[in-house]
Design a protein around this motif. Structure first.
Motif, PDB file in Angstrom:
ATOM      1  N   ILE A  31       8.668  -4.334  -2.240  1.00  0.00           N
ATOM      2  CA  ILE A  31       9.925  -4.059  -1.269  1.00  0.00           C
ATOM      3  C   ILE A  31       9.712  -5.258  -0.077  1.00  0.00           C
ATOM      4  N   GLU A  32       8.568  -5.683   0.143  1.00  0.00           N
ATOM      5  CA  GLU A  32       8.413  -6.984   0.958  1.00  0.00           C
ATOM      6  C   GLU A  32       8.840  -7.875   0.165  1.00  0.00           C
ATOM      7  N   ARG A  33       8.057  -8.207  -0.993  1.00  0.00           N
ATOM      8  CA  ARG A  33       8.562  -9.056  -1.623  1.00  0.00           C
ATOM      9  C   ARG A  33      10.010  -9.687  -1.988  1.00  0.00           C
ATOM     10  N   GLU A  34      10.820  -8.544  -2.226  1.00  0.00           N
ATOM     11  CA  GLU A  34      12.255  -8.617  -2.001  1.00  0.00           C
ATOM     12  C   GLU A  34      12.890  -8.673  -0.989  1.00  0.00           C
ATOM     13  N   GLY A  35      12.299  -8.552   0.026  1.00  0.00           N
ATOM     14  CA  GLY A  35      12.886  -8.688   1.491  1.00  0.00           C
ATOM     15  C   GLY A  35      13.830  -7.491   1.783  1.00  0.00           C
ATOM     16  N   LEU A  36      13.292  -6.187   1.436  1.00  0.00           N
ATOM     17  CA  LEU A  36      13.761  -4.939   1.663  1.00  0.00           C
ATOM     18  C   LEU A  36      13.251  -3.934   2.536  1.00  0.00           C
ATOM     19  N   SER A  37      12.148  -4.584   3.433  1.00  0.00           N
ATOM     20  CA  SER A  37      11.267  -3.847   4.101  1.00  0.00           C
ATOM     21  C   SER A  37      11.974  -3.088   5.129  1.00  0.00           C
ATOM     22  N   GLY A  38      13.342  -3.658   5.715  1.00  0.00           N
ATOM     23  CA  GLY A  38      14.141  -2.855   6.829  1.00  0.00           C
ATOM     24  C   GLY A  38      14.936  -1.889   6.202  1.00  0.00           C
ATOM     25  N   ARG A  39      15.057  -1.776   4.975  1.00  0.00           N
ATOM     26  CA  ARG A  39      16.106  -0.772   4.117  1.00  0.00           C
ATOM     27  C   ARG A  39      15.294   0.229   3.426  1.00  0.00           C
ATOM     28  N   ILE A  40      14.175   0.048   3.138  1.00  0.00           N
ATOM     29  CA  ILE A  40      13.383   1.123   2.194  1.00  0.00           C
ATOM     30  C   ILE A  40      11.888   1.423   2.797  1.00  0.00           C
ATOM     31  N   THR A  41      11.573   2.438   3.026  1.00  0.00           N
ATOM     32  CA  THR A  41      10.169   2.854   3.690  1.00  0.00           C
ATOM     33  C   THR A  41       9.520   3.591   2.290  1.00  0.00           C
ATOM     34  N   VAL A  42       8.243   3.490   2.521  1.00  0.00           N
ATOM     35  CA  VAL A  42       7.345   4.481   1.602  1.00  0.00           C
ATOM     36  C   VAL A  42       6.378   4.855   1.986  1.00  0.00           C
ATOM     37  N   ASP A  43       5.892   6.277   1.619  1.00  0.00           N
ATOM     38  CA  ASP A  43       4.563   7.094   2.044  1.00  0.00           C
ATOM     39  C   ASP A  43       4.176   7.464   0.771  1.00  0.00           C
ATOM     40  N   SER A  44       2.901   8.383   0.950  1.00  0.00           N
ATOM     41  CA  SER A  44       2.334   9.093  -0.280  1.00  0.00           C
ATOM     42  C   SER A  44       1.755  10.304   0.393  1.00  0.00           C
ATOM     43  N   ALA A  45       1.634  11.295  -0.277  1.00  0.00           N
ATOM     44  CA  ALA A  45       0.890  12.608   0.228  1.00  0.00           C
ATOM     45  C   ALA A  45       0.159  13.259  -1.126  1.00  0.00           C
ATOM     46  N   GLY A  46      -0.529  13.940  -0.821  1.00  0.00           N
ATOM     47  CA  GLY A  46      -1.410  15.147  -1.761  1.00  0.00           C
ATOM     48  C   GLY A  46      -0.942  16.382  -1.864  1.00  0.00           C
ATOM     49  N   THR A  47      -0.974  17.069  -2.841  1.00  0.00           N
ATOM     50  CA  THR A  47      -0.633  18.627  -2.721  1.00  0.00           C
ATOM     51  C   THR A  47      -1.912  19.068  -2.309  1.00  0.00           C
ATOM     52  N   GLY A  48      -3.131  18.758  -2.260  1.00  0.00           N
ATOM     53  CA  GLY A  48      -4.400  19.407  -1.763  1.00  0.00           C
ATOM     54  C   GLY A  48      -4.720  18.839  -0.376  1.00  0.00           C
ATOM     55  N   ASP A  49      -5.698  19.239   0.180  1.00  0.00           N
ATOM     56  CA  ASP A  49      -6.018  18.905   1.566  1.00  0.00           C
ATOM     57  C   ASP A  49      -7.704  18.353   1.542  1.00  0.00           C
TER      58      ASP A  49
END
Length: 153
Positions: free
Chosen positions: A26-44
């Motif tokens: 996203i950063e490489r394509e210059g889209l940082s202001g248009r797309i955000t990313v996160d991650s999560a797990g089903t376990g704790d």
């Protein structure tokens, strides 16, 4: 703003790798202001921990930052907080879908990988093969970004 969430079991191997790779693309394509990313797990089990050493090493070798990534657990709110929820395997997808329906499009990561031999991204926590997982993650993230760019046109 398009919001993407990658989900795996513990949120220390596959999904944070995908988060970091997608952020990089996203950063490489210059889209940082248009797309955000996160991650999560089903376990704790790993909440608050950084990515697994194998994930960090695979990313470091390629100059991809994993800075700021810490494990968190998937919640029901995520179903409406994200546009895409991309599950790293079919078990993760079943776990996410048990929370009910939301506005997010839920898919399995390997739907993004051409000629996939399995419906699941192998878990390198058990296999130790972080390089194989990186190759799959890179291909799938590139395809997801291609689809999102097309959608944005």
């Amino acid at each position: 703003m398009i919001r993407i969430l990658f989900v795996c079991l513990g949120n220390i191997c596959r999904s944070p790798m995908a988060e970091a790779v997608m952020r990089h693309l996203i950063e490489r394509e210059g889209l940082s202001g248009r797309i955000t990313v996160d991650s999560a797990g089903t376990g704790d089990w790993h909440i608050g921990k950084p990515p697994h050493a194998g994930t960090r090493e695979a990313l470091d070798r390629r100059g991809i930052s994993w800075e700021g990534i810490r494990a968190r657990q998937f919640t029901k709110r995520d179903l409406d907080a994200f546009d895409y929820i991309v599950c790293m395997d079919t078990s993760n997808r079943r776990d996410v879908e048990r929370f009910g329906r939301g506005s997010a499009r839920i898919l399995t990561f390997m739907e993004l990988v051409r000629d996939a031999r399995s419906p699941d991204v192998p878990d390198p926590y058990y296999t130790g093969n972080f390089e194989e997982v990186y190759a799959l993650v890179e291909e799938g993230c590139e395809e997801l970004l291609r689809r999102i760019r097309k959608e944005m046109e």
